[in-house]
Design a protein around this motif. Sequence first.
Motif: not given
Length: 747
Positions: A79-81, A201-205, A286-289, A322-325
């Motif tokens: 994960i990267v934010i 989070a679930l969609q990304l996972v 996974i890049v979170l914005i 990010g923690h959820f994922i």
Amino acid sequence: MRHVIFPSWLNLPTRDSRKKLWKRVRRIIFRNRRPLMTAIATAGCVLGVRYLGLLQPFELATFDVFIQQRPGESPDPRIVIVTIDDPDIEEMGSWPLSDADMAAMLKEIRSYNPRLIGLDIYRDISVGMGRAELRDVFETTPNLIGIEKIADDSSLGVHPPPLLEAQGQVGFNNVILDIDGHVRRSILFWQVEEETHRSFALQLVLAYLEAEGRGMAISPTDPNSILLGDTPLPSLQPNSGSYVGVDAGGYQILHLPRQNSQPFEMVSLTKLMRGDVDADLFRDRIVLIGSTAASLKDFFMTAHTDSLAGSARPISGVELQGHFISQLLSVALDGRSPVRFLADPLEIVWISSWAMLGVALSWKLRRSKYVIWLLLIVSTGLIGGCFIAFLGNWWVPILPALLTLWGGGLSVMLHTAYLQEELRKSKDFLQSVINTIPDPVFVKDRFQKWIVLNEAFAHFVGYAPISLLNQNDFNIFPIEQAEQLLEQDQYTLETGESSEAEVALTNLNGHTYQVAVKRSLHKDAAGNRFLVGIIHDITRQKQVEVELRRQTEELARTNAELKRSEDHLRHLAYHDGLTGLPNRDLFMEQLDHFISWAAEHDKLVSVLFLDLDGFKHINDTYGHAIGDLLLKAVARRLSNSLRSSDILGRFGGDEFVVLLPGIHSAEDIEIVARKLVTAVTQPFVLEQHQIHVTTSIGISFYPHHAQKPKELVDYADQAMYRAKEMGKNRYTLAKALLSDSSTASSS
């Protein structure tokens, strides 16, 4: 008959041996009845307090402490934010980001070939320039997941980007707060009007796992649970762990944050847009914005944000996602176990066993200083054991166990001191005071026989005092009454507690009294126990109570009838008698309320004024009865065409009004107006007559047309007449906002 021969090593007990064993167990229980009852009472009190939810804040705080004391973990490399803080906003020049800036940002991230992009920024409407460019990015980025906020009790919700929603690339980012405002739970599914929504989070996972050849399935052993990868992920229940009656709707799990001061790699938006980013940092991750700007106040408290020193460091919403994922990926790919809980029966056994242990230690030692030290040692072991279990992802109740341990031990210590004090009491004291009491008084020994009684008692039962000595209740009273007295006496003799009970007693003359018997236990210095009882005649009191109860019931019935009448009159005063809709007075009150609400929340409130076209002709042709049926049918059809939050009222005749609170734009109002025009245009079948009718609608809305309810309705009324002048069967907006050429119509 065939005889079964058991092997000699089985040693099955015979009937006699079972009887002896049962007698031995009964003797053990009888000898230890006091500590046993103390343990049960202590456990019951603690469990009662716990299931009332009074311990929940402290147990949740203990959970936080355990979270903070877990060993540190390495940052999650998956994960990267991309953070957007206040300097980034200042650099970009505006917030929200324009469509052009957001498209450029997504293109830049996409160029580094990430596995997934999570856009934790609301984008339900266009902002600034670049709408077409952003739409093109949405269409050509299948690994992009956007967010929506589902409406709940605290907000109206935020719609997702329409294009991403149509492509199934959206997840909700709602979070659940505990009673202290902390986030300890995450929700994976949310059921809204029979439609299941997935979390951001679930969609990304799930998209990440699909590339790994894994996914989500229903657990074969529990249809109400899911498997993430190969790991069961049971849902949180209302009483899981230390929660008591918590709302566990949807599909929730306990949130375990990654224990690290910097759990994820972070890159600022400014740095990204300058191209100052290592290409390997984003590749296949996974890049979170999302926003981390203090000015936007998108921050949350979690179990690991409060320190033991009292300082608090909330985390941003994108970090929380990010923690959820990270937790879900760790469960699916790393074999990390989700948090597990004891079943309710096991929790009761667990908590009660510590009460037993505390009582047993105190009962055996009897000396306070040794008991205190031993309880401290056992408490330390209990805390350490629960923490070790927590490291294995077991959440075991610790605070109730400590309370029952100390409550049981201290209860026995206090009871022992009480017994020692009671032994100093003397039988002579009873002898000296009993005859000074005018009420009937008796004293029994431990065999429940009368050994001392006063003249008032002998007169009450109708026997001479000498004939009552060394007798019991079965010699004087009917057997049912005697059994009841025996049970109450036994309770006081066994517990040592004073008691008061109401019973019926029949004397020698056959007269039955309602009496209150107050009992207390007294002991002398030698340890002999005496049961002292005082009888108070409450026959007249009971008769008065029965009469008062009857009068109270009659008064309650009268009050209920008055309340129903009041409710009916209020409904008649504020609702139309024909359609049951709110009338003019109630509609204006509600309009005034929603205007105040809209002023506080910067929202639009719209009023639609409807008048049926040609209604007089229908009345003249078919009669007023058909006209009334038509009005009711129109009311039903209009109601079915509106949201549950919208308000439909009738001003009289064939005039209807609609209140639309919380509208985002004038376009939304026109959508509703077209829907209402279309709904009324459909033919009505009333008593075998097919009737066609249309409606003309005038529209006004706050704050653009007027600030006051009456003015807002007047503008809508005027606009309705303009619609009729323009040919009917259409809607038009009030002139205060638009010119005549800007009116719209619907066929």
